[in-house]
Design a protein around this motif. Structure first.
Motif, PDB file in Angstrom:
ATOM      1  N   TYR A 286       4.686   6.912 -25.872  1.00  0.00           N
ATOM      2  CA  TYR A 286       3.467   7.126 -26.662  1.00  0.00           C
ATOM      3  C   TYR A 286       3.327   8.562 -27.156  1.00  0.00           C
ATOM      4  O   TYR A 286       2.648   8.835 -28.144  1.00  0.00           O
ATOM      5  CB  TYR A 286       2.231   6.752 -25.830  1.00  0.00           C
ATOM      6  CG  TYR A 286       1.957   7.691 -24.676  1.00  0.00           C
ATOM      7  CD1 TYR A 286       1.149   8.810 -24.832  1.00  0.00           C
ATOM      8  CD2 TYR A 286       2.527   7.461 -23.426  1.00  0.00           C
ATOM      9  CE1 TYR A 286       0.904   9.671 -23.781  1.00  0.00           C
ATOM     10  CE2 TYR A 286       2.300   8.316 -22.367  1.00  0.00           C
ATOM     11  CZ  TYR A 286       1.495   9.419 -22.543  1.00  0.00           C
ATOM     12  OH  TYR A 286       1.266  10.285 -21.506  1.00  0.00           O
ATOM     13  N   ASN A 309      -6.191  -0.051 -34.126  1.00  0.00           N
ATOM     14  CA  ASN A 309      -6.224   1.321 -33.631  1.00  0.00           C
ATOM     15  C   ASN A 309      -6.968   1.422 -32.303  1.00  0.00           C
ATOM     16  O   ASN A 309      -6.557   2.174 -31.409  1.00  0.00           O
ATOM     17  CB  ASN A 309      -6.878   2.231 -34.667  1.00  0.00           C
ATOM     18  CG  ASN A 309      -5.945   2.570 -35.809  1.00  0.00           C
ATOM     19  OD1 ASN A 309      -4.729   2.560 -35.654  1.00  0.00           O
ATOM     20  ND2 ASN A 309      -6.508   2.873 -36.967  1.00  0.00           N
ATOM     21  N   LEU A 313      -5.343   2.829 -28.868  1.00  0.00           N
ATOM     22  CA  LEU A 313      -5.938   3.998 -28.220  1.00  0.00           C
ATOM     23  C   LEU A 313      -6.199   3.729 -26.746  1.00  0.00           C
ATOM     24  O   LEU A 313      -6.004   4.605 -25.889  1.00  0.00           O
ATOM     25  CB  LEU A 313      -7.235   4.384 -28.932  1.00  0.00           C
ATOM     26  CG  LEU A 313      -7.960   5.620 -28.382  1.00  0.00           C
ATOM     27  CD1 LEU A 313      -7.130   6.882 -28.599  1.00  0.00           C
ATOM     28  CD2 LEU A 313      -9.332   5.770 -29.032  1.00  0.00           C
ATOM     29  N   GLY A 320     -10.155  10.595 -23.501  1.00  0.00           N
ATOM     30  CA  GLY A 320     -10.293  10.915 -24.915  1.00  0.00           C
ATOM     31  C   GLY A 320     -11.497  11.789 -25.188  1.00  0.00           C
ATOM     32  O   GLY A 320     -12.226  12.198 -24.283  1.00  0.00           O
ATOM     33  N   GLU A 362     -12.950   8.637 -32.108  1.00  0.00           N
ATOM     34  CA  GLU A 362     -12.440   8.774 -30.745  1.00  0.00           C
ATOM     35  C   GLU A 362     -10.941   9.059 -30.799  1.00  0.00           C
ATOM     36  O   GLU A 362     -10.183   8.306 -31.389  1.00  0.00           O
ATOM     37  CB  GLU A 362     -12.719   7.503 -29.937  1.00  0.00           C
ATOM     38  CG  GLU A 362     -14.204   7.228 -29.745  1.00  0.00           C
ATOM     39  CD  GLU A 362     -14.449   6.049 -28.818  1.00  0.00           C
ATOM     40  OE1 GLU A 362     -13.497   5.656 -28.104  1.00  0.00           O
ATOM     41  OE2 GLU A 362     -15.570   5.529 -28.818  1.00  0.00           O
ATOM     42  N   LEU A 363     -10.540  10.160 -30.148  1.00  0.00           N
ATOM     43  CA  LEU A 363      -9.142  10.590 -30.169  1.00  0.00           C
ATOM     44  C   LEU A 363      -8.672  10.980 -28.778  1.00  0.00           C
ATOM     45  O   LEU A 363      -9.476  11.307 -27.903  1.00  0.00           O
ATOM     46  CB  LEU A 363      -8.961  11.784 -31.112  1.00  0.00           C
ATOM     47  CG  LEU A 363      -9.333  11.607 -32.588  1.00  0.00           C
ATOM     48  CD1 LEU A 363      -9.219  12.936 -33.319  1.00  0.00           C
ATOM     49  CD2 LEU A 363      -8.447  10.560 -33.236  1.00  0.00           C
ATOM     50  N   LYS A 364      -7.357  10.951 -28.587  1.00  0.00           N
ATOM     51  CA  LYS A 364      -6.715  11.483 -27.402  1.00  0.00           C
ATOM     52  C   LYS A 364      -5.529  12.337 -27.850  1.00  0.00           C
ATOM     53  O   LYS A 364      -5.026  12.177 -28.965  1.00  0.00           O
ATOM     54  CB  LYS A 364      -6.220  10.359 -26.481  1.00  0.00           C
ATOM     55  CG  LYS A 364      -7.314   9.502 -25.865  1.00  0.00           C
ATOM     56  CD  LYS A 364      -6.716   8.420 -24.973  1.00  0.00           C
ATOM     57  CE  LYS A 364      -7.811   7.549 -24.369  1.00  0.00           C
ATOM     58  NZ  LYS A 364      -7.232   6.470 -23.507  1.00  0.00           N
ATOM     59  N   THR A 367      -2.127  11.159 -29.930  1.00  0.00           N
ATOM     60  CA  THR A 367      -2.386  10.025 -30.822  1.00  0.00           C
ATOM     61  C   THR A 367      -2.091  10.425 -32.269  1.00  0.00           C
ATOM     62  O   THR A 367      -2.282  11.579 -32.658  1.00  0.00           O
ATOM     63  CB  THR A 367      -3.847   9.541 -30.725  1.00  0.00           C
ATOM     64  OG1 THR A 367      -4.728  10.647 -30.956  1.00  0.00           O
ATOM     65  CG2 THR A 367      -4.121   8.950 -29.355  1.00  0.00           C
ATOM     66  N   LEU A 438      -7.569   7.454 -36.854  1.00  0.00           N
ATOM     67  CA  LEU A 438      -6.382   7.006 -36.137  1.00  0.00           C
ATOM     68  C   LEU A 438      -5.466   6.215 -37.067  1.00  0.00           C
ATOM     69  O   LEU A 438      -5.940   5.523 -37.977  1.00  0.00           O
ATOM     70  CB  LEU A 438      -6.783   6.115 -34.957  1.00  0.00           C
ATOM     71  CG  LEU A 438      -7.169   6.806 -33.642  1.00  0.00           C
ATOM     72  CD1 LEU A 438      -7.758   5.779 -32.679  1.00  0.00           C
ATOM     73  CD2 LEU A 438      -5.967   7.496 -33.009  1.00  0.00           C
ATOM     74  N   TYR A 440      -2.311   4.298 -35.904  1.00  0.00           N
ATOM     75  CA  TYR A 440      -1.301   3.366 -35.406  1.00  0.00           C
ATOM     76  C   TYR A 440      -1.166   2.230 -36.429  1.00  0.00           C
ATOM     77  O   TYR A 440      -0.103   1.650 -36.588  1.00  0.00           O
ATOM     78  CB  TYR A 440      -1.721   2.785 -34.059  1.00  0.00           C
ATOM     79  CG  TYR A 440      -1.709   3.783 -32.925  1.00  0.00           C
ATOM     80  CD1 TYR A 440      -0.513   4.185 -32.343  1.00  0.00           C
ATOM     81  CD2 TYR A 440      -2.897   4.331 -32.432  1.00  0.00           C
ATOM     82  CE1 TYR A 440      -0.496   5.096 -31.301  1.00  0.00           C
ATOM     83  CE2 TYR A 440      -2.894   5.245 -31.394  1.00  0.00           C
ATOM     84  CZ  TYR A 440      -1.680   5.622 -30.830  1.00  0.00           C
ATOM     85  OH  TYR A 440      -1.672   6.532 -29.802  1.00  0.00           O
TER      86      TYR A 440
END
Length: 527
Positions: A286, A309, A313, A320, A362-364, A367, A438, A440
């Motif tokens: 990841y 997404n 996540l 996050g 929302e993020l980490k 990502t 995001l 993905y």
């Protein structure tokens, strides 16, 4: 953390005229012949028509390099930020030529005579404009009027020359999605195309058809559907020549069968199945930027993008961070106090708009995100640029650019104020937020310009406009990198999906694939 080096292709390899194939060389020498011609009757408006992988970018770079060596001025623009990052010293057409965002049949560009921009247009020997089909024809007509004014050439009459007599090379693929016209149907979409402009009658079309991108390995040629290999199969979808059928009486026959080898079968959650198929070994990889760069899931609607997404996540380890926007109203209405009372902040926070960031992001760390605005094209920060997040601060997000000319570059993304003017609401929403989401997964329209190794096409509902299926299946170099998950209206996996092709948009683009025929056409112009 691993690093990523973009594979050498037409967007990164230094151009060498000796490496041009027959069609590319013909287009190259033909454009240069007219650029160097002093005849008042010379041809000055070209369109380079070819599907993805035919080497349009490589040809642009060869032309630009040659003219720059001779000390000549060349202006290079593209209709999207992603395309601009692949071209030398390029910018987006709208920013370079000051094209109005709100445009009509009388619009012109805000370029004043005597300014450095106007002088650069006067001095230019060639103007290159990539991904032209995605721009509304009225934008080209506005540029035409502006150029005629700058060059002191009559806009109409017997002495009229397109773009004031400047040599302009547009390029792109009309098989892809047409300009976006809000709340429009087929007729409005087709009418927005460059081929419906008065300019098109003065255009010489240069055709490229040899695919230099699609992998020719035996694995790629295993696909045999209706007697076609992978490259020809994708083109048959783009041209609308794939055998199709209708499932309902009085409905168009635009449902095509997808080869079994490309289909994903599922008995559980479609989103989970698609994610597992495309993001293999995700828990171990990841955080690998090369792994994230080479794959994505694409789907028609933002709702499906958000669903995928969110699923991805949740699989990323760690805590996050949520970023909330500041939303305020701007209105000139006399009863602004009533409007502000009717639409409180909580209501504004719940609004979503295509192409704009959400109220809550929302993020980490690790990502992938996609940039939604052109912040600084000179360093690769364009609308559509993908980045892997490496730092989540209060005032800034840091990331590493994934893919393209600026791959591997570390950049910072600030919060910005975006003005959202939607005809559904009696106000302009001012949203202060990080211009990212995001990625993905991404919409099919956003995937234009991307070339990936592994693509999942998720179709819980069929595509809804011209060229979308073609764009979806042509993002990969090889059939081995493409998988589709199609869900019918009963919620059951299917092998049939819609392929919408507006033949009216392709009618004026005769496919001249035979080099001998093309030579004859150019011979008539040159001699």
């Amino acid at each position: 953390m691993s690093t990523f080096t973009i594979p050498e292709d037409a967007s990164t390899v230094q151009p060498n005229v000796a490496d041009l194939n027959a069609q590319q060389a013909l287009a190259y020498h033909s454009v240069l012949a007219f650029v160097n011609s002093s005849s008042a009757e010379r041809q000055n408006f070209f369109f380079l028509y070819g599907h993805g992988g035919t080497g349009k970018t490589f040809l642009y770079k060869a032309l630009v390099a040659h003219l720059k060596e001779l000390g000549k001025v060349v202006l290079v623009v593209a209709s999207s930020g992603i395309a601009a990052t692949l071209l030398p010293n390029a910018s987006t057409a709208h920013s370079r030529f000051k094209i109005p965002l709100e445009i009509d049949h009388t619009s012109s560009c805000n370029i004043r005579k005597g300014t450095p921009l106007a002088q650069s247009i006067v001095d230019a020997y060639l103007i290159v404009w990539d991904e032209a089909p995605m721009v509304h024809r009225l934008s080209f007509e506005a540029v035409d009027r502006a150029f005629c004014d700058i060059m002191n050439v009559p806009f109409t009459g017997v002495h009229y020359k397109p773009f004031g007599g400047k040599t302009v090379l547009l390029g792109g693929d009309f098989r892809q999605t047409l300009p976006i016209v809000p709340d429009s149907g087929k007729e409005e979409s087709v009418d927005s195309s460059l081929t419906r402009s008065y300019l098109w009658n003065s255009c010489m079309v240069l055709h490229l058809s040899e695919n230099m991108r699609v992998d020719s390995s035996s694995a790629n040629n295993q696909l045999d559907f209706h007697g076609m290999n992978f490259g020809r199969w994708t083109l048959s979808i783009g041209n609308g020549t794939m055998p199709a059928r209708s499932f309902k009486e009085n409905q168009p026959a635009d449902w095509v069968e997808i080869p079994e080898a490309l289909l994903i079968q599922t008995v559980g959650s479609p989103v989970q199945t698609m994610a597992t198929e495309i993001y293999t070994d995700f828990q171990q990889r990841y955080h690998n930027i090369s792994y994230l760069t080479e794959r994505s899931i694409i789907t028609p609607t933002n709702r499906n993008v958000t669903e995928i997404n969110a699923h991805m996540l949740a699989l990323v380890p760690g805590t996050g961070r949520s970023y909330y926007s500041s939303d305020t109203l701007h209105t000139d209405a006399a009863d602004s106090y009533r409007i502000e009372a009717e639409y409180p902040t909580e209501f504004l926070n719940g609004l979503s708009f295509n192409g704009y960031p959400e109220h809550n992001i929302e993020l980490k760390v690790f990502t992938p995100v996609m940039l939604l605005r052109n912040l600084n094209p000179a360093i690769g920060l364009c609308n559509g640029t993908r980045l892997m997040v490496i730092y989540l601060g209060h005032y800034v997000i840091r990331g590493i650019i994934m893919g393209g000319t600026f791959s591997g570059k570390t950049v910072a993304i600030p919060r910005i104020v975006l003005n959202i003017n939607d005809h559904r609401w009696p106000f302009v929403l001012k949203r202060r937020q990080f211009p990212v989401r995001l990625c993905y997964a991404m919409t099919i329209n956003k995937s234009q310009g991307q070339t990936l190794q592994s693509v999942g096409v998720y179709l819980p509902k069929p595509v809804f406009s011209h060229g979308q299926l073609y764009v979806a299946v042509s993002r990969v170099r090889s059939a081995s990198g493409l998988r589709l998950l199609i869900i019918n209206e009963d919620g059951i996996p299917s092998k049939y999906t819609r392929n919408i092709v507006y033949q009216e948009a392709l009618a004026d683009l005769l496919d001249i694939a035979d080099v001998a025929q093309v030579c004859l056409v150019f011979h008539n112009f040159l001699f």
